[in-house]
Write an enzyme that holds these catalytic residues in place. Structure first.
Site, PDB file in Angstrom:
ATOM      1  N   GLY A 216      88.528 -27.797 -11.978  1.00  0.00           N
ATOM      2  CA  GLY A 216      87.753 -28.983 -11.493  1.00  0.00           C
ATOM      3  C   GLY A 216      86.914 -29.481 -12.728  1.00  0.00           C
ATOM      4  O   GLY A 216      87.500 -29.574 -14.027  1.00  0.00           O
ATOM      5  N   SER A 217      85.757 -29.873 -12.457  1.00  0.00           N
ATOM      6  CA  SER A 217      85.080 -30.952 -13.214  1.00  0.00           C
ATOM      7  C   SER A 217      84.622 -29.956 -14.888  1.00  0.00           C
ATOM      8  O   SER A 217      84.464 -30.841 -15.765  1.00  0.00           O
ATOM      9  CB  SER A 217      83.654 -31.344 -12.998  1.00  0.00           C
ATOM     10  OG  SER A 217      84.096 -31.965 -11.719  1.00  0.00           O
ATOM     11  N   THR A 218      84.768 -28.678 -14.626  1.00  0.00           N
ATOM     12  CA  THR A 218      84.276 -28.003 -15.911  1.00  0.00           C
ATOM     13  C   THR A 218      85.357 -28.558 -16.971  1.00  0.00           C
ATOM     14  O   THR A 218      85.294 -28.504 -18.334  1.00  0.00           O
ATOM     15  CB  THR A 218      84.189 -26.679 -16.092  1.00  0.00           C
ATOM     16  OG1 THR A 218      85.118 -26.195 -14.857  1.00  0.00           O
ATOM     17  CG2 THR A 218      82.719 -26.001 -15.407  1.00  0.00           C
ATOM     18  N   PHE A 219      86.656 -28.724 -16.488  1.00  0.00           N
ATOM     19  CA  PHE A 219      87.635 -29.053 -17.265  1.00  0.00           C
ATOM     20  C   PHE A 219      87.469 -30.496 -17.976  1.00  0.00           C
ATOM     21  O   PHE A 219      88.229 -30.901 -18.859  1.00  0.00           O
ATOM     22  CB  PHE A 219      89.218 -29.004 -16.723  1.00  0.00           C
ATOM     23  CG  PHE A 219      90.416 -28.945 -17.577  1.00  0.00           C
ATOM     24  CD1 PHE A 219      90.587 -27.592 -18.186  1.00  0.00           C
ATOM     25  CD2 PHE A 219      91.198 -29.953 -17.757  1.00  0.00           C
ATOM     26  CE1 PHE A 219      91.564 -27.162 -19.048  1.00  0.00           C
ATOM     27  CE2 PHE A 219      92.291 -29.813 -18.531  1.00  0.00           C
ATOM     28  CZ  PHE A 219      92.493 -28.683 -19.251  1.00  0.00           C
ATOM     29  N   LYS A 220      86.681 -31.324 -17.551  1.00  0.00           N
ATOM     30  CA  LYS A 220      86.311 -32.438 -18.186  1.00  0.00           C
ATOM     31  C   LYS A 220      85.997 -32.326 -19.601  1.00  0.00           C
ATOM     32  O   LYS A 220      86.079 -33.169 -20.589  1.00  0.00           O
ATOM     33  CB  LYS A 220      85.378 -33.138 -17.339  1.00  0.00           C
ATOM     34  CG  LYS A 220      86.023 -33.943 -16.179  1.00  0.00           C
ATOM     35  CD  LYS A 220      84.994 -34.448 -15.287  1.00  0.00           C
ATOM     36  CE  LYS A 220      85.521 -35.098 -13.974  1.00  0.00           C
ATOM     37  NZ  LYS A 220      84.380 -34.923 -12.700  1.00  0.00           N
TER      38      LYS A 220
END
Lengths: 570, 396
Positions: free
Chosen positions: A299-303
């Site tokens: 999810g967003s941590t991968f941004k």
């Protein structure tokens, strides 16, 4: 002298000489057998007479960075009876029933069984063993033995692992460092008769056991304990299925804590936590270390990774402005932002603070499949981290040739592929530490029982996976996320913390199950400690920024002063 | 000195004390070794470590009494019992087939007489010696002819066949046959026919071994091809095991191999009396046919060669007595005893050292066996009686 002739006498002499020659010949045969073949037959005979009994070597301890012993040995006893030596079977049976708590039938069966040695019970405490020895009953044998013992039972159970009946490591560090820990078993050679009964007068030949080396690991008992406590709190409060936490040093990859709730009992690893039928499958499930054995959609941590790649490639700068209408259309798909009304105008830093999906899709598309994929590879995401624990899961990623615009768009904000939590933590560590891809690990060194270092473990570091400038930019952006963005709940006054939240829906979509996570590090300008918390299937509020970020905050509140203090004493 | 009055009138007469001492030494040594070898197993099987020793002591005491009595009787006294002895031996062997027979370890070789059990084959040996000595003396010069030779050997044949077939005891049959051939050899003047006989026996033995080995090989091939698994008979198996005991270590070669372990681990001076490992149940029949291998293990090459030397001395005394006997009858009696003991010693040591295929032959005076020691001592009594007939000035 009836018919007794000289030739008779001659023949008697011939007869005597023949017999003597035959006997001398046999004497020669004996010399050959006993002198020239002697060694050969002696060896064969000794092989036949000797029985070997192994003496278990004491397994090495596992010791944390503060000197706390996390795995050690306890003396236990094995009680056996030797049928041929029993003199008072009634007394022996009564004693076995009283001291070992076995049924009378079992005791009777074992005592009356005609066998060379019959094991009654193993893993009996030393105290009980001493009591039984005190009875002084003939034919009862009390053998002392080492059994693995974990003083903190549940603590870091999935990391430490446990040992099997032969004292061999089964999971975790116990199996990974088996060669260092196990030592070398000793052997008692006893002489026995043809029935296998030992002959006392012949005495014993011994080969002394060599104890295993102690394993010193980077885990910090205090941090591990506190992290476990925090995870327990959030797991209870949010009624989550599982909570994992990883605390590591992003500079060198040393892991300070790895929590995987629910933990199991290391001193009783073959009993399921929830009762139920003990199948191998159920046990394996209980022993799984989610941080390294299981993958999830980050999810967003991968941004963080998408942003790093985009900055590194120069397709975006921190001041580029975007406009978020609440969705973005890629080919025929409409990808929504979590804020359906849209974030409106925002620059790249603000977009990261807002965790704005359309912006990251835009940035990912700017990179294109080829470049995105090559950064994915360059950051080390396609390979395993090489952590010193068994069974690390690999990354599940689209094949490059199958990756279209839609896939690229979803990957850009951390969906449609899976990585392990340790992979995420390691990659982010490498990005924020200045671009050195480190290898996460526990093992620091192995020392023998006298405290001499046998081996200091070294781990590969791949330098320059991102430029120093990009690394610095990323630290700044992520500090902003905690300062003013979605990671506000991780703020601690006076401490510059960087981080990123994530909330991902688990497959299948629409099941209403989420994984909330938060990744934070400190100090933001030169990270010394990085923590990742992953909460599986929380009930109620499930946003990472709401429920995961506070966990890291509490952890940092507690351990940052503690870690600083350690630094002062150095 | 108990020289009979009749003799004293004439001159000083000879009594072979050397022989007596050698025999007594062998008996004493045998009892010590028997106890050493059998005590461990006896304690386990019968709860009495001296079980075998006690039984053997009784037979030995009885034997010594017999020896003294026989040595005091003029050996010509026994001439009249020659035919009777022969017939009794035959009957006793046949009795083994009746309910009086006793089976021990799968072999029906014993007769039960109240609390005692005897082996008719041992009696047959003594009967054969006596019968042939009388027969050859009766024949006079007739022994020189092929006919006489055939008659003498032919007289031995029925008993040999009976022992072989009825009691299934080939080794005793060979011993009885061997005694007969040796006695005829001494009685007859020529060498040629004996050399031919010896060569014939060797050739026949070689042929039998060759055939059995060939058979075994083709059977092994057949078995490998999935063919029938058949056996070469238990003697055939023993011959195959003899050639390579280690290959058949778990069955036919077992005893031989265990004996070789014992012998091989003796080295120069042995492990010391009582310190054998192989006697602790590893070597079957350790106190019996295989006692020599335990002597090797405990007393080493030195002890084993000493025993062989003692037996050579014993045979040497027999030779001296036979050569100085007053008549052919006496000489032939001694030759018969010499043959009996020499053949058993040679075959026993040959079996134990795996020089020949395994067959059950006991070591005279040392192996466990009541009938054997009883009759051996009677034979020694006979020899002593012959030695008394020698006038001292005849010796040397």
């Amino acid at each position: 002298m009836r018919g007794y002739k000289t030739y008779n006498r001659k023949k008697i002499v011939v007869l005597f000489l023949c017999c003597t020659m035959a006997l001398v010949g046999l004497g020669g045969r004996l010399i050959y057998l006993m002198i020239y073949q002697g060694e050969y037959y002696t060896r064969l005979a000794e092989d036949l007479h000797e029985r070997e009994r192994t003496i278990k070597a004491a397994r090495g301890k596992i010791i944390d960075s503060t000197g706390q012993v996390l795995a050690t040995n306890r003396t236990v006893c094995t009680i056996s009876v030797i049928h041929s030596q029993i003199e008072e079977p009634e007394k022996v049976m009564a004693m076995l029933v009283k001291e070992l708590g076995i049924s009378e039938e079992t005791a009777k069966k074992k005592v009356e069984k005609v066998s060379s040695i019959e094991k009654i019970k193993s893993n009996v405490s030393k105290e009980t063993g001493d009591i039984i020895r005190g009875y002084n009953l003939a034919g009862v044998k009390v053998d002392e033995d080492y059994k693995r013992f974990y003083p903190f039972d549940e603590l870091a159970s999935k990391v430490l692992g446990f040992t099997g009946s032969d004292n061999q490591g089964i999971i975790g560090l116990e199996v990974k460092y088996e060669d260092y820990l196990k030592g070398e078993d000793g052997i008692i050679y006893t002489i026995t008769d043809a029935r296998g009964v030992e002959i006392d007068k012949e005495g014993e030949n011994r080969k002394e056991p060599v104890p295993g080396n102690d394993l010193y690991i980077s885990m910090d008992f205090n941090i591990q304990s506190y992290a476990t406590q925090l995870c327990k709190q959030v797991m209870e409060a949010k009624e989550a299925d599982a909570v994992s936490m990883l605390v590591m040093n992003p500079q060198n990859g040393e892991i300070l804590a790895m929590v995987n709730l629910p933990e199991f009992h290391l001193n009783d690893p073959f009993t399921l936590l929830n009762g139920g039928e003990t199948t191998q499958d159920a046990l394996n499930q209980m022993w799984r270390n989610g941080v390294i054995n299981d993958t999830y959609e980050p999810g967003s941590t991968f941004k963080i990774i998408t942003a790093t790649a985009a900055l590194e490639a120069g397709v975006v700068t921190v001041n580029d402005t975007f406009s978020c209408p609440g969705f973005i259309i890629v080919e025929d798909r409409k990808i929504r932002c979590h804020k359906t009304t849209g974030h409106g105008g925002e620059n790249f830093i603000q977009a990261t603070m807002n965790s704005c999906n359309p912006v990251f899709v835009d940035v990912g598309l700017r990179l294109g499949v080829d470049r995105y994929y090559s950064y994915f590879r360059q950051f080390g995401l396609l390979e395993k981290t090489g952590v010193d624990l068994p069974g690390e899961a690999g990354t599940i990623m689209h094949k490059k040739e199958n990756m279209g615009q839609v896939e690229l768009a979803t990957v850009s904000f951390g969906q449609s592929f899976q990585i392990t939590p340790i992979q995420l933590a390691t990659t982010v560590s490498s990005i924020v530490n200045g671009g050195n891809r480190i290898t996460p690990h526990f093992g620091v060194e192995a020392k023998d029982t006298k405290g001499n270092t046998v081996e200091t473990f070294t781990y590969p570091v791949k330098k320059g996976i991102v430029s120093k400038e990009t690394s610095e930019t990323m630290r700044m952006i992520l500090e902003q996320v905690v300062e003013n963005g979605g990671g506000k709940k991780a703020q601690i006054e006076g401490f510059a913390i960087g981080g990123k939240t994530a909330t991902s829906q688990t497959l299948p979509r629409g099941s209403g199950k989420y994984i909330a996570s938060f990744l934070g590090f400190y100090p933001a300008d030169n990270p010394k400690v990085l923590a990742l918390v992953v909460i599986n299937h929380p009930k109620g509020i499930y946003y990472g920024g709401q429920i995961a970020a506070p966990v890291v905050k509490k952890l940092f509140e507690n351990i940052l002063p503690y870690l600083e203090k350690i630094d002062y004493t150095k | 000195m108990s020289v009979r009055r009749k003799n004293r009138k004439r001159e000083e007469y000879f009594f072979d004390y050397t022989l007596l001492f050698i025999v007594l030494f062998l008996l004493g040594f045998g009892l010590v070794m028997l106890y050493s070898t059998s005590s461990y197993e006896a304690a386990l099987d019968y709860g009495d470590s001296a079980y075998y020793l006690k039984k053997q002591l009784l037979s030995t005491a009885l034997g010594i009494v017999c020896m003294i009595i026989v040595s005091r009787i003029n050996y010509h006294f026994w001439e009249r019992f020659a035919v009777l002895g022969y017939i009794v031996a035959v009957i006793l062997i046949l009795l083994v087939m009746t309910p009086l027979g006793k089976e021990v370890k799968g072999a029906r070789r014993w007769l039960r007489l109240g609390p005692l059990s005897i082996q008719p084959a041992e009696i047959a040996k003594l009967a054969m010696i006596l019968f042939l000595a009388v027969l050859v003396c009766k024949m006079g010069k007739g022994i020189r002819t092929w006919k006489g030779f055939g008659l003498a050997v032919g007289a031995a044949a029925p008993i040999c066949l009976l022992i072989w077939k009825v009691t299934n005891n080939l080794s005793s049959a060979i011993i009885v046959g061997g005694i007969a051939v040796l006695m005829v050899f001494v009685a007859a003047p020529d060498y040629k026919r004996f050399v031919l006989l010896a060569l014939g026996v060797c050739a026949a033995a070689a042929l039998i071994v060759f055939i059995i080995v060939k058979n075994a090989e083709s059977q092994a091939d057949a078995a490998a091809d999935g063919g029938i698994q058949s056996d070469a008979g238990f003697r055939g198996d023993r011959i195959i095991a003899w050639l390579d005991p280690e290959k058949y270590a778990s069955d036919e070669g077992f005893q031989t191999l265990q004996a070789l372990y014992a012998i091989g681990s003796g080295n120069l001076f042995g492990k010391g009396l009582g310190r054998s490992m192989q006697k602790l149940g590893f070597l079957p029949e350790a106190q019996n046919d295989m006692i020599f291998s335990i002597i090797c293990e405990e007393l080493g090459l030195f002890g084993a060669l000493s025993i062989i030397l003692l037996f050579i001395l014993l045979i040497w005394r027999f030779m001296v007595i036979a050569n100085n006997a007053t008549d052919l009858f006496g000489a032939l009696l001694v030759v018969g005893v010499l043959g009996h003991i020499a053949i058993q010693v040679i075959l026993n040591i040959a079996v134990v050292t795996n020089t020949i295929p395994n067959t059950g032959i006991s070591l005279p005076f040392i192996s466990y066996g009541g009938t054997s020691v009883l009759f051996l001592l009677s034979e020694i009594g006979l020899v002593l009686s012959v030695s008394k007939g020698i006038r001292l000035n005849d010796v040397g």
